[in-house]
Scaffold this active site. Sequence first.
Site, mmCIF file in Angstrom:
data_model
loop_
_atom_site.group_PDB
_atom_site.id
_atom_site.type_symbol
_atom_site.label_atom_id
_atom_site.label_comp_id
_atom_site.label_asym_id
_atom_site.label_seq_id
_atom_site.Cartn_x
_atom_site.Cartn_y
_atom_site.Cartn_z
ATOM 1 N N CYS A 1 0.823 -1.200 0.000
ATOM 2 C CA CYS A 1 0.000 0.000 0.000
ATOM 3 C C CYS A 1 0.866 1.262 0.000
ATOM 4 O O CYS A 1 1.522 1.543 -0.993
ATOM 5 C CB CYS A 1 -0.963 -0.052 1.188
ATOM 6 N N ARG B 1 -12.011 6.209 -3.730
ATOM 7 C CA ARG B 1 -11.029 5.226 -3.276
ATOM 8 C C ARG B 1 -11.392 3.865 -3.830
ATOM 9 O O ARG B 1 -12.555 3.564 -4.053
ATOM 10 C CB ARG B 1 -11.022 5.138 -1.744
ATOM 11 N N HIS C 1 -3.669 -6.048 1.333
ATOM 12 C CA HIS C 1 -3.388 -6.395 2.715
ATOM 13 C C HIS C 1 -4.458 -7.388 3.148
ATOM 14 O O HIS C 1 -5.134 -7.951 2.306
ATOM 15 C CB HIS C 1 -3.360 -5.143 3.595
#
Lengths: 244, 475
Positions: A93, A126, A189
């Site tokens: 990330c 996002r 993740h």
Amino acid sequence: MEITIGHLYPDLLNLYGDRGNIMALVRRLEWRGIGAKIREYRLHDDIDFAALDIVFLGGGSDREQMLVCARLREIRSAFADYVESDGAVIAICGGYQLLGEYYRMGDAVIEGLRILDVRTENEPGRLIGNVVIRSPLSSMPIVGFENHGGRTYIGEHTPLGRVITGGGNNGKDGHEGVQYKNVLGTYLHGPLLPKNPELCDWILRAALLRKGYTSELAPLDDTMEITANRAVAERFAGKMAKRP
Amino acid sequence: MIQAQRRLLAVWICKMLIIAGKLLGKRGSATPGKFALRIAPDILRHLAAQVRQGIIAVCGTNGKTTTNNFIYTLLRAGGYTLVCNRVGANMLYGAVTAFADAAGYGGRLNADFACIEVDELSAVKVFAHFTPNIIVITNLFRDQLDRYGEIDITIESLKRAAAQAGKATLLLNADDPMLAAFGREVRAQGHANIKYFGLRDAPLGQSEPYPQGTSPCSQRGVQPPCCTSIETREGRFCRLCGAELKYDAYYYSQLGRYACPRCGFTRPEPDYTAENITLDGGIAFDLDGTHIAADYRGLYNIYNMLAACAVLWEYDIRAVDINKAFAGYRPQIGRMETFTIGGKQVILNLSKNPAGFNQAIAALRTDTRSKTVVIVINDNDQDGRDVSWLWDVDFERLDNIPDIITSGLRAADMRVRMKYAGNMARILPEIKEAIRAALLCDSDVVYTLVNYTALFYTHDLLEKLSKRRTRFIWK
């Protein structure tokens, strides 16, 4: 044989269960009777890259990333030498974004390490959700969760994998992550490594080979990990996940 | 005139929808408020203005429902009439529902106080309609990530909310460095009235992180963060200068008696201090010479009780029999709620985030009976779809429990997590199957730890089973 994992700036880059990634690296070595050591570095610690076999760079908020990026410029050449001499790196990330040239948010530009020819642009909205990808580094799908505002463009680099479901690097070109030498950058993740044991082993193998350990990695009982991986892949990617 | 009629209509529609919702067995109560607000946008402002003595808002990551209900219980025991969103619908519409529900059919409100639980990110929106006199903030932990983004966003939002309610008394947890730093920032922004509550001499037996060198990882020579708690790392670092805080007493997550070795930032001296704390059996403490005891579990409930008492003290209400009120309090569903099924005790607890789970695990460890633990993890929208937080919970501390069963939509993830915590758990994704297997285990008590969307189903199942005579009849 002992592998040393350098965890960079866990006080600042620590979102998204990164401890799970570190635990996976450590345990999968220990379960095979190979020693593992973790070294944590704070922002102003000196990093002796020659002593490290795996470098881990996690994700942080924009504010924390700013702090880290100023520091990274000072260690850029040592970091680059480590990468060019086949040092293993996992960057997730925010850490992934920092490996590239820059992360641009409107007028503000966070300068990256410029280790990879990768650029990140902040675009509206996002990308949040479960991700399933296919990668040559793993016979089973790689599963994880993404949550990022930046869109990463990897140019001529090789992606870590092809998106089956989810956004990936930028939600447009079907690429997720990047692989360059023994460097892996990814938005996934969840954490990434416990549920993707083959990917974890790929990194461990790279680090061990570099240290001159040439024997095959002993197989482990990954029943639980495979069940968890499959549960995610089948739920979110359905039949597509099964296609090679 | 038209406005008054619209408001009356809004109250009626809201009340009708609440009744309809109840008939349908719905527990959420945001929808009626949504309609009411659409009919009369000033309905909340209008009703809230009729509260006679004060409005109390309760915010914070964990414990806000319980704290708010404690405040309600104590004020009720004092003979006051109240508005309260008891079931935890804590965004704007939920607040509207609570006020409209409490209003009479004539559209008037008869209430001495309102105690309203408010979601941190909704506070700005809610406070646009009324200004609370007291804002309690219980703590600030990391919540589900994909819903809340980052803790910074929560803090910024609360700062704006505090600025909106400039005259309100802020009642903050002194033991939470995040809140102490927040208090400083808000004071710098011009907020005058800030008070703190905190603990003195909490017994640390069950709550401390692993003492130096005793964690499973450090015994194998692995350095932290392998299995020591890092879930609230943001909190353990000084917000002012970034240095790691030093603790001379540590409770759980980032709560404790702390100081920054670099910049001198330190725990503020509380205005309300719980002293002589005991956790054996029930929980008890002294506040200002008053002995307060209740039959609950968990250090975290001391914070909830302390905050509620502090609100009473703030209004200088001293005539309430606090212990009697606490004794009569029925916990909300899933707050260490106890069932007896076929002679076996089953305890249901809702945990929504790492801090909540760590609290539950700490409370569970104070129970000396032999235990079976069922962990139900879902990843629906209300749970947070990202389950990476499971790795920030100290599940390592569920050691010495022979039988752990993982369940829910993310049962397989949870089982991998338990494998890394050193426990080969069983997996039964169907909640019913998991409960059945747990009841058949040879243990004295079953702890069922669930996250949000598993709560009501599990609760109803346990309630149904507890009404049967034997635990072996199914279907």
